[in-house]
Design a protein around this motif. Sequence first.
Motif, mmCIF file in Angstrom:
data_model
loop_
_atom_site.group_PDB
_atom_site.id
_atom_site.type_symbol
_atom_site.label_atom_id
_atom_site.label_comp_id
_atom_site.label_asym_id
_atom_site.label_seq_id
_atom_site.Cartn_x
_atom_site.Cartn_y
_atom_site.Cartn_z
ATOM 1 N N ASN A 176 -4.177 -5.289 7.026
ATOM 2 C CA ASN A 176 -3.085 -4.363 7.311
ATOM 3 C C ASN A 176 -2.793 -4.271 8.802
ATOM 4 O O ASN A 176 -3.655 -4.553 9.649
ATOM 5 N N LYS A 213 0.410 -0.955 4.347
ATOM 6 C CA LYS A 213 0.069 -0.502 2.995
ATOM 7 C C LYS A 213 1.310 0.052 2.290
ATOM 8 O O LYS A 213 1.340 0.140 1.062
ATOM 9 N N LEU A 251 3.340 -7.017 -0.161
ATOM 10 C CA LEU A 251 2.110 -7.718 0.196
ATOM 11 C C LEU A 251 2.332 -8.804 1.239
ATOM 12 O O LEU A 251 1.459 -9.057 2.071
ATOM 13 N N GLU A 254 -6.709 0.111 -1.897
ATOM 14 C CA GLU A 254 -6.426 -1.255 -2.339
ATOM 15 C C GLU A 254 -7.603 -1.792 -3.142
ATOM 16 O O GLU A 254 -8.753 -1.443 -2.871
ATOM 17 N N HIS A 294 -9.008 -8.399 -1.923
ATOM 18 C CA HIS A 294 -9.195 -8.786 -0.521
ATOM 19 C C HIS A 294 -9.908 -10.130 -0.390
ATOM 20 O O HIS A 294 -10.015 -10.664 0.720
#
Length: 346
Positions: free
Chosen positions: A124, A216, A220, A286, A291
């Motif tokens: 982010n 966020k 994406l 998330e 990730h």
Amino acid sequence: MKFSRFLLSPLLMLGLLASSASYAAEPLKTVRIATVAYSNAGKITFNGPTYLMDKDPWLKEQLAQRGVELQWVPAATASVGTFVNEEFANKRIDFAFYGDLPSIILNASGVATQLIAAGGIGNNVYLVVPPDSTATSIDDLKGKRVALHRGRPWELSFAKLLESRNLAFDDFRLFNLNPQAGGAALSAGRIDGLFTLSDAFLLEDKKVGKIIWSSKQAPLDWKMRAELFGAKDFIAQNPEVTQLVVDAYLKALKWASQDEHKAEYIALLSQSGQPQSVLLREVQGEAWKDHFSPLINATLRQHYADGIAYSLQSKLIRKDVNVDNLLDDRFVKQGLKNLNLTEEWK
């Protein structure tokens, strides 16, 4: 701005003019992988999954069985893009974990690399203002002083934020500052806004800044990305070794993505100097497993297509890059089969 301003140094240009001797000119003896590294208590510590790949002897042993040595090439965070591009251009590395804009600039210069595994959903980025600022959005900073580290992967995220608000770079008094210098300038009241990474939380903790926007809240493909790239010639001539490197990476991602390993992995990441509280806030809200997704999917393709278009528009590059030639998903697909992980990420 000239595209050589950020990531094409004289050393890289010398590499472009150097002999184009084939990787296959002699038997492979060493596989060299560049990755971000930190100095921790006098020792070099690798970042993220590469730390796990280094500690797990599997890749080293597999290469040794083939008479090949594994060599890690540390890259400092302050200059990772320039360093990796120079190493690729001069054929001093075969693989690297690094960001999107530098890789696009390298390929536009004529040095062909390929993205062979994704680096999760990305990191982010944040817009930070002084704690007493009345600004609540990027619109409120129009005409004001904003710090951004130019030529780094999060410049693309900043450009997407501006485009979404019908703003342009010229609408701001931009200062080219890295996150550390930008944080100091914000603390001293010398700038009105800072576009940065998760160090934004440190500024909030010190009560010298407040976050008014983060990726966020965005699609994406706005996130900052870093992936596993390989030299195209090396990949073509050493597909078996390339597969081993990707398989080792997938093994590390699988371990890190498990909820029961989250606390241990966060502790490992904190060796870079970033507090665990910051690392946890970075991923808050998330899905943890996302990730670590290695999938080369439509979202990733769109991100790189946008990055190429932005680089051309802003004159970071003069030559177009074919996004489909840049992405190669063969090794991830095969690696997921090799490790029985085909259902792990969707």
